[in-house]
Design an enzyme around this catalytic site. Structure first.
Site, PDB file in Angstrom:
ATOM      1  N   VAL A  74       0.824  -1.216   0.000  1.00 42.82           N
ATOM      2  CA  VAL A  74       0.000   0.000   0.000  1.00 42.82           C
ATOM      3  C   VAL A  74       0.856   1.264   0.000  1.00 42.82           C
ATOM      4  CG1 VAL A  74      -1.931  -1.100   1.234  1.00 42.82           C
ATOM      5  CG2 VAL A  74      -0.162   0.071   2.558  1.00 42.82           C
ATOM      6  N   ASN A 100      -6.634  -1.353   5.996  1.00 43.07           N
ATOM      7  CA  ASN A 100      -6.336  -2.061   7.242  1.00 43.07           C
ATOM      8  C   ASN A 100      -4.847  -2.364   7.400  1.00 43.07           C
ATOM      9  OD1 ASN A 100      -7.020  -4.262   9.439  1.00 43.07           O
ATOM     10  ND2 ASN A 100      -5.840  -5.301   7.849  1.00 43.07           N
ATOM     11  N   SER A 152      -6.329   3.777  15.920  1.00 43.44           N
ATOM     12  CA  SER A 152      -5.904   3.001  17.081  1.00 43.44           C
ATOM     13  C   SER A 152      -6.039   3.838  18.339  1.00 43.44           C
ATOM     14  CB  SER A 152      -4.444   2.607  16.894  1.00 43.44           C
ATOM     15  OG  SER A 152      -3.901   2.214  18.129  1.00 43.44           O
ATOM     16  N   TYR A 165       3.585   5.576  15.253  1.00 45.23           N
ATOM     17  CA  TYR A 165       2.312   4.887  15.017  1.00 45.23           C
ATOM     18  C   TYR A 165       1.137   5.783  15.436  1.00 45.23           C
ATOM     19  CZ  TYR A 165      -1.035   0.974  15.529  1.00 45.23           C
ATOM     20  OH  TYR A 165      -2.106   0.133  15.434  1.00 45.23           O
ATOM     21  N   ALA A 168       0.620   8.612  12.952  1.00 43.95           N
ATOM     22  CA  ALA A 168       0.026   8.125  11.702  1.00 43.95           C
ATOM     23  C   ALA A 168      -1.446   7.796  11.907  1.00 43.95           C
ATOM     24  CB  ALA A 168       0.780   6.885  11.228  1.00 43.95           C
ATOM     25  N   LYS A 169      -1.761   7.163  13.033  1.00 40.75           N
ATOM     26  CA  LYS A 169      -3.129   6.716  13.267  1.00 40.75           C
ATOM     27  C   LYS A 169      -4.085   7.890  13.473  1.00 40.75           C
ATOM     28  CE  LYS A 169      -3.230   2.274  12.859  1.00 40.75           C
ATOM     29  NZ  LYS A 169      -3.725   1.763  11.547  1.00 40.75           N
ATOM     30  N   ALA A 197      -7.755  -6.099  19.283  1.00 41.50           N
ATOM     31  CA  ALA A 197      -7.841  -7.512  18.916  1.00 41.50           C
ATOM     32  C   ALA A 197      -6.511  -8.202  19.161  1.00 41.50           C
ATOM     33  CB  ALA A 197      -8.208  -7.642  17.439  1.00 41.50           C
ATOM     34  N   ARG A 200      -1.086 -11.119  15.614  1.00 39.61           N
ATOM     35  CA  ARG A 200       0.373 -11.250  15.784  1.00 39.61           C
ATOM     36  C   ARG A 200       0.996  -9.904  16.162  1.00 39.61           C
ATOM     37  NH1 ARG A 200       3.097 -11.125   9.762  1.00 39.61           N
ATOM     38  NH2 ARG A 200       2.558  -8.943   9.478  1.00 39.61           N
TER      39      ARG A 200
HETATM   40  P1  NAI Z   1      -1.395  -7.945  11.601  1.00 41.07           P
HETATM   41  O1  NAI Z   1       0.067  -7.750  11.653  1.00 41.07           O
HETATM   42  O2  NAI Z   1      -1.962  -9.256  12.001  1.00 41.07           O
HETATM   43  O3  NAI Z   1      -1.965  -7.608  10.160  1.00 41.07           O
HETATM   44  C1  NAI Z   1      -1.493  -6.532   9.385  1.00 41.07           C
HETATM   45  C2  NAI Z   1      -1.378  -7.015   7.963  1.00 41.07           C
HETATM   46  O4  NAI Z   1      -0.997  -5.908   7.128  1.00 41.07           O
HETATM   47  C3  NAI Z   1      -0.319  -8.098   7.786  1.00 41.07           C
HETATM   48  O5  NAI Z   1      -0.885  -9.214   7.129  1.00 41.07           O
HETATM   49  C4  NAI Z   1       0.747  -7.418   6.945  1.00 41.07           C
HETATM   50  O6  NAI Z   1       1.441  -8.294   6.073  1.00 41.07           O
HETATM   51  C5  NAI Z   1      -0.069  -6.398   6.183  1.00 41.07           C
HETATM   52  N1  NAI Z   1       0.764  -5.302   5.679  1.00 41.07           N
HETATM   53  C6  NAI Z   1       1.709  -4.615   6.370  1.00 41.07           C
HETATM   54  N2  NAI Z   1       2.265  -3.691   5.581  1.00 41.07           N
HETATM   55  C7  NAI Z   1       1.668  -3.798   4.369  1.00 41.07           C
HETATM   56  C8  NAI Z   1       1.819  -3.094   3.148  1.00 41.07           C
HETATM   57  N3  NAI Z   1       2.721  -2.102   3.018  1.00 41.07           N
HETATM   58  N4  NAI Z   1       1.023  -3.423   2.104  1.00 41.07           N
HETATM   59  C9  NAI Z   1       0.123  -4.431   2.229  1.00 41.07           C
HETATM   60  N5  NAI Z   1      -0.053  -5.137   3.370  1.00 41.07           N
HETATM   61  C10 NAI Z   1       0.709  -4.813   4.431  1.00 41.07           C
HETATM   62  O7  NAI Z   1      -2.031  -6.792  12.510  1.00 41.07           O
HETATM   63  P2  NAI Z   1      -3.546  -6.478  12.913  1.00 41.07           P
HETATM   64  O8  NAI Z   1      -3.587  -6.385  14.371  1.00 41.07           O
HETATM   65  O9  NAI Z   1      -4.487  -7.351  12.202  1.00 41.07           O
HETATM   66  O10 NAI Z   1      -3.669  -4.984  12.366  1.00 41.07           O
HETATM   67  C11 NAI Z   1      -4.557  -4.568  11.346  1.00 41.07           C
HETATM   68  C12 NAI Z   1      -4.754  -3.063  11.471  1.00 41.07           C
HETATM   69  O11 NAI Z   1      -5.388  -2.765  12.710  1.00 41.07           O
HETATM   70  C13 NAI Z   1      -3.447  -2.283  11.472  1.00 41.07           C
HETATM   71  O12 NAI Z   1      -3.642  -1.081  10.767  1.00 41.07           O
HETATM   72  C14 NAI Z   1      -3.216  -2.007  12.937  1.00 41.07           C
HETATM   73  O13 NAI Z   1      -2.405  -0.879  13.138  1.00 41.07           O
HETATM   74  C15 NAI Z   1      -4.635  -1.786  13.391  1.00 41.07           C
HETATM   75  N6  NAI Z   1      -4.833  -1.925  14.832  1.00 41.07           N
HETATM   76  C16 NAI Z   1      -4.783  -3.147  15.425  1.00 41.07           C
HETATM   77  C17 NAI Z   1      -5.029  -3.245  16.780  1.00 41.07           C
HETATM   78  C18 NAI Z   1      -5.077  -4.542  17.469  1.00 41.07           C
HETATM   79  O14 NAI Z   1      -5.422  -4.568  18.663  1.00 41.07           O
HETATM   80  N7  NAI Z   1      -4.754  -5.664  16.813  1.00 41.07           N
HETATM   81  C19 NAI Z   1      -5.241  -2.064  17.613  1.00 41.07           C
HETATM   82  C20 NAI Z   1      -5.340  -0.844  16.880  1.00 41.07           C
HETATM   83  C21 NAI Z   1      -5.117  -0.799  15.538  1.00 41.07           C
END
Ligand code: NAI
Length: 301
Positions: A74, A100, A152, A165, A168-169, A197, A200
């Site tokens: 992205v 996302n 976030s 972070y 950005a958020k 959530a 990883r």
């Molecule tokens: P995750 O690490 O499981 O998933 C993030 C995914 O984004 C990964 O599959 C990764 O390969 C992909 N990714 C990273 N950079 C990329 C790029 N440049 N282009 C395409 N894909 C890319 O993390 P999670 O927890 O599922 O996070 C999803 C979103 O939710 C993120 O934006 C994170 O900051 C946000 N978030 C998550 C929270 C949580 O409690 N898990 C809390 C607040 C925000």
């Protein structure tokens, strides 16, 4: 009646794992054709592989749904455009965009390199901007679009060691606040999810007895509502996790009107600070001009 996404084309970025995977599986199960984008890198964004996106596509297809993988990042205008192009080339359009994808490069501000600061800004903020910019003209032309951004609690409220972070958020919220106004005339609605959530990204940061309640599938219903045709909300932020859902608002205190025709000193601000900071009658604004109207009315009182 159940909410469905039949004949809708959805792009979910970072859908190879965690929250994005959950969003993609859900939309596909409810009839959407889904572009499963994922670069397949590590939590810090390094590396890459087709495996993550391919596995989610296989899961969707095994359940009888329709999906196509995309492995572009992205974080550049051309590769973000290629993600949207996958939707156009495969399914002819894009109706839903869930921004996302995300990474972490946590360090205290004293220790963070400017490179790590910029990389995080680029993936979260510019990645969402690039993908949305590529989808926008298509949505505007057809008069339909549902865009979700992912913020976030770290950005909304602060978190030690995450200045990059958090910046950005919260920047995404500013992006939404202006974009929602530009989208309205073409029925493009833009909302923001603040997830909690176990993924990883977060599993090492949360105690296990709390984390066990944080299934990403409990965040997805709020996202799925925002991208439903029936949903008419725009400019909302919703916190979601462990079955908890709550609207988040930026509000401004009633404030004090000292008048523009007399000198105001820092001592007056000091002496009135409790009133200035009194949030009991705080209100949100739908756009910046509502604040100007408020100040204008106070002047003419
Ligand atoms: P995750 O690490 O499981 O998933 C993030 C995914 O984004 C990964 O599959 C990764 O390969 C992909 N990714 C990273 N950079 C990329 C790029 N440049 N282009 C395409 N894909 C890319 O993390 P999670 O927890 O599922 O996070 C999803 C979103 O939710 C993120 O934006 C994170 O900051 C946000 N978030 C998550 C929270 C949580 O409690 N898990 C809390 C607040 C925000």
């Amino acid at each position: 009646m159940d909410i469905r996404y039949d004949d809708r084309v959805a792009v979910v970025t970072g859908a190879g794992t965690g929250l994005g995977r959950s969003h993609a599986l859900f939309l596909a199960a409810r009839g959407a054709k889904v572009v499963v984008n994922d670069l397949g890198g590590a939590v810090d964004g390094r590396g890459g592989s087709a495996k993550a996106a391919d596995m989610v596509v296989a899961e969707i297809e095994a359940a009888g749904g329709e999906a196509v993988a995309n492995y572009d990042s992205v974080d550049r205008p051309d590769s973000a455009a290629a993600i949207i192009a996958t939707a156009i080339d495969t399914y002819g359009t894009v109706d839903i965009l869930i921004n996302n994808a995300g990474i972490l490069r946590d360090k205290t501000f004293a220790k963070v390199t400017m490179d790590d600061f910029e990389v995080v800004m680029r993936v979260h903020l510019m990645g969402s901007v690039y993908c949305t910019h590529a989808a926008w003209p298509i949505m505007a032309e057809k008069g339909y679009g549902r865009v979700v951004l992912t913020t976030s609690a770290a950005g909304l409220y602060g978190n030690f060691g995450q200045t990059n972070y958090a910046a950005a958020k919260l920047a995404l919220v500013g992006f939404m606040n202006a974009l929602k106004l530009e989208g309205q005339k073409n029925n493009i609605l833009v909302n923001t999810i603040a997830p909690i959530a176990k993924t990883r990204m977060t599993e090492s940061l949360m105690p296990e007895d709390f984390a066990k309640h944080l299934d990403p599938e409990l965040v997805t219903p709020a996202v799925a509502w925002f991208v439903a045709e029936e949903c008419q909300r725009t400019g909302d932020i919703v916190s979601a996790g462990a079955g908890y859902y709550a609207l988040v608002k930026v509000e401004e205190a009633a404030g004090v009107a000292l008048g523009a025709d007399q000198p105001v000193t820092p001592e007056i601000i000091r002496d009135r600070y409790d009133d200035i900071a009194n949030m009991t009658a705080a209100t949100p604004f739908l756009h910046a001009n509502e604040l100007l109207d408020k100040v204008g009315k106070l002047l003419n009182r």
